[in-house]
Scaffold this active site. Structure first.
Site, PDB file in Angstrom:
ATOM      1  N   THR A   1      -2.609  -8.649   6.658  1.00 43.82           N
ATOM      2  CA  THR A   1      -2.966  -7.499   7.493  1.00 43.82           C
ATOM      3  C   THR A   1      -4.446  -7.139   7.362  1.00 43.82           C
ATOM      4  O   THR A   1      -4.997  -7.157   6.274  1.00 43.82           O
ATOM      5  CB  THR A   1      -2.107  -6.296   7.071  1.00 43.82           C
ATOM      6  OG1 THR A   1      -0.738  -6.670   7.166  1.00 43.82           O
ATOM      7  CG2 THR A   1      -2.362  -5.091   7.958  1.00 43.82           C
TER       8      THR A   1
ATOM      9  N   GLY B   1      -0.421  -5.250  -1.454  1.00 43.25           N
ATOM     10  CA  GLY B   1      -0.070  -4.655  -2.736  1.00 43.25           C
ATOM     11  C   GLY B   1      -0.668  -5.454  -3.874  1.00 43.25           C
ATOM     12  O   GLY B   1      -0.662  -6.681  -3.846  1.00 43.25           O
TER      13      GLY B   1
ATOM     14  N   GLU C   1       7.291  -5.543   7.624  1.00 46.57           N
ATOM     15  CA  GLU C   1       8.113  -6.708   7.984  1.00 46.57           C
ATOM     16  C   GLU C   1       8.529  -6.631   9.451  1.00 46.57           C
ATOM     17  O   GLU C   1       9.649  -6.993   9.808  1.00 46.57           O
ATOM     18  CB  GLU C   1       9.352  -6.803   7.082  1.00 46.57           C
ATOM     19  CG  GLU C   1       9.050  -7.095   5.633  1.00 46.57           C
ATOM     20  CD  GLU C   1       8.340  -8.429   5.419  1.00 46.57           C
ATOM     21  OE1 GLU C   1       8.497  -9.325   6.273  1.00 46.57           O
ATOM     22  OE2 GLU C   1       7.611  -8.562   4.417  1.00 46.57           O
TER      23      GLU C   1
END
Lengths: 715, 715
Positions: free
Chosen positions: B162, B201, B452
């Protein structure tokens, strides 16, 4: 690190602007284009919504000042520990307090600053409950004694009603205040664990005093019996003014973190036979004589005391509009600059607002914002009429007003709480970041569905009024008193006529007419009122039983009736406000046209949610329902070009919104990157886990030559 | 202070137990009574839901061990600063890692411990994405090199896909990887601000390496042109192993706090011409030769690569059941012991669960928990069948499975996200406290509707499948391929028959039959599929246009069709599971009866939400709709005695729930008071604002003799 980021980011932003290609686009250009394509300029509407140009300009000026005021600075707001949030909230509240005093500012400035700074803290209940209780329930002597102490902050108070085991049901409170004639004192006591006071704001670590709601217990020396006169208000000192430590018998502390509102030290309190003077009972309306005799309040007082409650609820409705307005401003502006998915290779990605499901989520919420905002204005006007009536001893309008304010508090806070979260979700991943401003907006707002009366309980109060009004009007063969105002449709004759009515909409265009929509909403409200009454009668063997198992077992139908009742009022009030604005000539015809579309979208949205009710009772047929849906979708397309203008019109400053995604200039990605830099994890390059946690584990592994750990690929 | 509270509270609890009067009641006795009145004992159901008695007992044992393990202790969890939450999350993850290694524990124990400890941290993407990417996209040599480094934690990785301006649309990514033949390196580069990697993350402060998704750019020396081969995966080292500081050209940091998941250091990353060796491109399927020639992946790979996605979605569906189960366990247990409002003076207040609107909120969510849980089991079974098919090169079931997993991910996460918040609200004021466990459950869960695959985007994928399936079957005058499985009702002949069908329910009792409910849900799914196709055709001049303005302008109808499709599957799967359990004889008839009521409540609840669709098209008439509603209300009353047993059956330990309100023993008020004591504001009696903020302000006021401040009563 901040500097490295800064330098590199500036260079990247310059390249981004130069590189507006299929991949890179400039969000600032996108939002500017949105403003150019709008059908109207938002300023006149901003003035109308916010009480005039002077107020809007004053607020903007205060926002500019606050931006540069250390105690009002927001740049670090998302990174505070609980303690810092608490201390900062108090510092901000005291800053406003001092600024008002030093510069001789008025209430309006104070209110604006509190709203702009937007940092609830330990003084909330001092300002919002302790002082108002003294003013409304203290007698002249008590006011003269306590008010100077309160306004100079020698005393900071809170309002301790809720107990661990007792919320909405005030009669269930367990704390006692037993009169001791000998010493002319009340003994305040927490007899059980569940009587621990719990939740009062400022109680944890800030308040020196509290209004404690306790059951007034009067012993009768002759019989030895103790008479329980139910909950009354007492001022109890909690802390020593020199050390701020709790007095003897007082166990007090913070109840821990909440979903939001963590600048506030909501507290707990256990009182172990704490003695207070007799004149610490609030005694404007009821009192205990030196002999220990109870003097009850005059009967008129009960009605007058509704004033505070009505004010608070009107304020909640008004706030619902502001909060939803903040969320829609952020979400609409971001959806206008966010681009996702190119229709074909090499083409630009589309603005998210151009997907029907995005505008289908956001535009109805923009419409709801206007509906709530206008309803808040109307509720405040109604409250002022009530005050004037009250001063003439006139309480005829009270039951209707009470029912309306109960139900509207519930319906409006539900719309806003759910709406904020919907806005957050339409922002995709970035809506999950605190920097968007939306998570904290939701978390701080959602308690509104619970406090000042749980929404379901309030809807049941509205339902009770609806059923009683219907029953009264139906009495004497339908010759009972005809209700007025918001309850006019509940008259027996009206209901009879309405239940037989059929929808007159012939096509899509009919659904754009206010009368068609209002008629359908009125039919739904009438139908659900009758269904609720039937349900209750069926459960109670033909009677209208307003409590007990039949009532408790019928609450779903009762709540549905209350919601439909209030949704009707919201739509009618929206239409009425537009008519007023139209006749006043304050807005351009194109602006009024856009607002009319918005009102229609609001009404149709409510009807879509209640479509089954209208189809089930035969008011509407399938073709009419399909036309309604098409009309609603058509409005989305018609309103799309005005989306940004409609939220710009709320007039929220960047300082107030404090959102990377909601910026007026659309420069969202730069803002995200800038706002993230002060994150406490960024204080060092290697992060806070390196020395104590990561380094030992990773370097041990290197020394050990990579000992094999379990297969973790699907852990 | 903690000691003072402790002592006083113990005394008060003893008094509370003795004083079970109209006011005070003992919640422990209430929940014990609930368990006595249930129609079945929950243990056999617990075993069935959780893979057998052995697993349930092992999990309980691990929970007992973890309760006493310092790095897994939860008592301070709600009071941590962001830094402490991050460090603690890593410490817990490493604790599990080491315990598994030291004690030679298997995957099942590891998974159980991760779930029980429930502390997402900086290793999430190392475990969940970095390692799996190497395993699935790295060639044998790459796996041999990287896996030992990963499992021994010499390398900690993350997955950087992303970008600030690019989420779901992977083809829009801007980061480039340009091959330099001279040095046999790739040059990884962030060309614009919006290409900044954002969200991964562990990227902020933990990861030493990242799989970076970047557009593979191959210059052609002869022509000077650069060919863009689209996004590929590259391993990029980010930090120095000795100092953990970023390498040259790497700008990396934490993106700041989120709604939840604050133990995770989601990060940003800008790469400034960072060079990596050629073999750091993941090259199991595609690669670049030393000469700079691109070797594309074999065509079969695209289908095989769906495996990971299907697994992740099945896992999300299964988790949706667990999360909603946690929320319903807390809310139902608390509603059983919370009492509000006495029917008459002197009587005991009623259990909140006895108000119809409370059970009307909670029991349908308990039903949904079972529906999601069972669907998760089924999705996992389907995933395993897919793996077996894949290994035989058989991909025929893939389109249906892909569509189903997309839509179910969306529908199930919507149900759970909204359901957790509904549970929180039914807990009233205490639901707003973090000590209830519900705010953090909601805040950590809601990203599931976005990540997702955004739920709306996924529903559109399902809708595309539905429309394509219908069109294929309708081709050749209805002689096209007949779809099977979850899509069987979309066959042309089936649809024709279904659209003319009418509901056969004659009375309330009919609505308790699975067949009646399933038929209505099937009709709704069919009807909305046809409506979606009609809407799209109307927008596109008679064509089924699967992109562009007609598609984007029809998404509301398309999403509605996908939701109805998935709701049908959820109900059918629930009924099927009960039939299987019934034939297996694993549960007592009374337990099966309760579960059958629950399945009916789930199905009827979905139908109530879609009632307008069924009335609008004439499938059902008003009397049938009214009977349906009565049947649903009747089920609430029938299920009421089993409410606590039905959530007990999920088998969640107190340690796992970590909720003052959800305790198995019902001792909620004591738990609230105990859990609040370590609040950081309670570290001193006078609180952190006294010295620096309150004392100066209050004592200045006393010296000044109470200078008059502005009138603040309505601030």
């Amino acid at each position: 690190m901040a500097n490295a980021v800064d330098e590199r980011t500036r260079a990247l932003q310059e390249r981004s602007s130069a590189l507006v290609t299929a991949q890179a686009s400039d969000p600032r250009a996108d939002i500017a284009a949105e403003r150019r394509r709008a059908s109207f300029a938002p300023e006149p509407l901003t003035y109308l919504l916010n009480g005039g140009k002077a107020k809007v300009e004053r607020r903007a000026e205060l926002a500019r000042i606050l931006t540069q005021t250390p105690w009002a600075d927001k740049s670090n707001r998302h990174f505070l520990s609980r303690e810092e949030e608490y201390v900062g909230g108090l510092r901000a509240a005291l800053g406003i307090w001092r600024k008002m005093k030093d510069e001789g500012l008025g209430m309006q400035d104070g209110l604006m600053m509190r709203q702009l700074v937007d940092w609830p803290g330990g003084l909330e209940l001092h300002i919002g409950m302790f002082i108002p209780t003294i003013m409304s329930q203290g007698d002249a002597e008590q006011q003269a004694k306590w008010m100077p102490l309160c306004t100079s902050l020698q005393v900071i108070g809170t309002y301790a009603q809720t107990e661990l085991g007792h919320g909405t049901f005030v009669r269930g409170l367990e704390t006692t205040a037993t009169f001791d004639k000998q010493t002319q004192e009340f003994v305040i006591h927490s007899p059980t664990l569940s009587s621990t006071k719990w939740w009062p704001g400022g109680l944890g670590k800030t308040a020196t005093h509290a209004v404690v709601m306790a059951r007034l217990m009067l012993p009768d020396a002759a019989t030895g019996r103790v008479a329980d006169h139910g909950p009354h208000a007492f001022i109890v000192q909690l802390r020593c003014p020199d050390t701020h430590r709790p007095l003897r018998g007082v166990t007090v502390g913070d109840i821990g973190p909440k979903f939001g509102f963590n600048g506030v030290d909501n507290g707990f309190l256990q009182l172990d036979h704490v003695r207070i003077p007799r004149d610490h009972m609030m005694q404007r309306f009821s009192r205990v004589t030196p002999e220990g005799v109870y003097v009850p309040p005059p009967p008129a007082n009960a009605k007058a005391s509704y004033a505070t409650m009505l004010y608070v609820r009107a304020d909640i409705v008004r706030n619902a509009g502001y909060f939803l307005g903040r969320a829609t401003t952020i979400a609409v502006r971001y959806a206008a600059v966010r681009r996702q998915t190119a229709p074909a290779p090499g083409e630009r990605e589309l603005q998210v607002l151009d997907y029907q499901n995005t505008s289908g989520t956001l535009l109805p919420l923009v419409a709801a914002t206007y509906a709530l905002w206008l309803m808040g204005d109307d509720m405040m006007a109604k409250y002022k009429r009530f005050e004037a009536d009250r001063d003439r001893g006139e309480f005829g309008a009270l039951p209707e007003l009470h029912a309306l304010s109960s139900g509207l508090k519930a319906v409006c806070t539900w719309i806003t709480a759910d709406g904020i979260e919907e806005c957050r979700r339409t922002c995709g991943g970035h809506g999950y970041s605190q920097l968007s401003g939306l998570p904290s907006l939701f978390a701080s707002y959602v308690q509104n569905v619970t406090w000042e009366g749980d929404n379901n309980v309030l809807c049941l109060q509205t339902a009770r009024f609806i059923l009683k009004t219907m029953a009264a009007s139906a009495a004497k063969g339908g010759a009972g008193p005809a209700p007025g105002g918001s309850a006019a449709h509940l008259a027996a004759g009206e209901l009879r006529r309405e239940l037989g009515a059929r929808c007159a909409a012939r096509d899509e265009a009919c659904w754009l007419q206010p009368d068609t929509v209002a008629a359908a909403l009125r039919h739904r409200a009438s139908r659900l009122a009758v269904t609720a009454a039937d349900t209750l009668r069926a459960a109670a063997g033909g009677r209208l039983a307003f409590e007990g198992a039949p009532w408790n077992g019928s609450t779903l139908a009762l709540i549905a009736a209350a919601r439909a009742h209030c949704e009707l009022q919201l739509a009618l009030n929206f239409y009425a406000a537009l008519q007023r604005w139209s006749s006043e000539g304050a807005l351009s015809p194109v602006c009024l046209a856009a607002l009319s579309r918005l009102a229609a979208l609001f009404g149709l949205g409510r009807l879509e949610l209640g479509l089954a009710d209208l189809l089930e009772d035969g008011y509407m047929n399938g073709a009419q329902a399909a036309a309604l849906r098409r009309a609603s979708r058509g409005l989305l397309a018609a309103l799309r070009p005005d989306a940004v203008a409609l939220v710009d019109a709320f007039g929220f400053e960047d300082y107030y919104l404090h959102s990377a995604l909601g910026r007026h200039d659309g420069d969202v990605y730069r803002a995200l990157l800038d706002m993230a830099q002060p994150s406490p994890l960024n204080a060092t390059e290697e992060g806070p886990a390196w020395e104590g946690v990561l380094r030992p584990a990773m370097q041990a592994a290197r020394r050990g030559g990579g000992g094999v750990a379990p297969p973790l690929s699907k852990l």
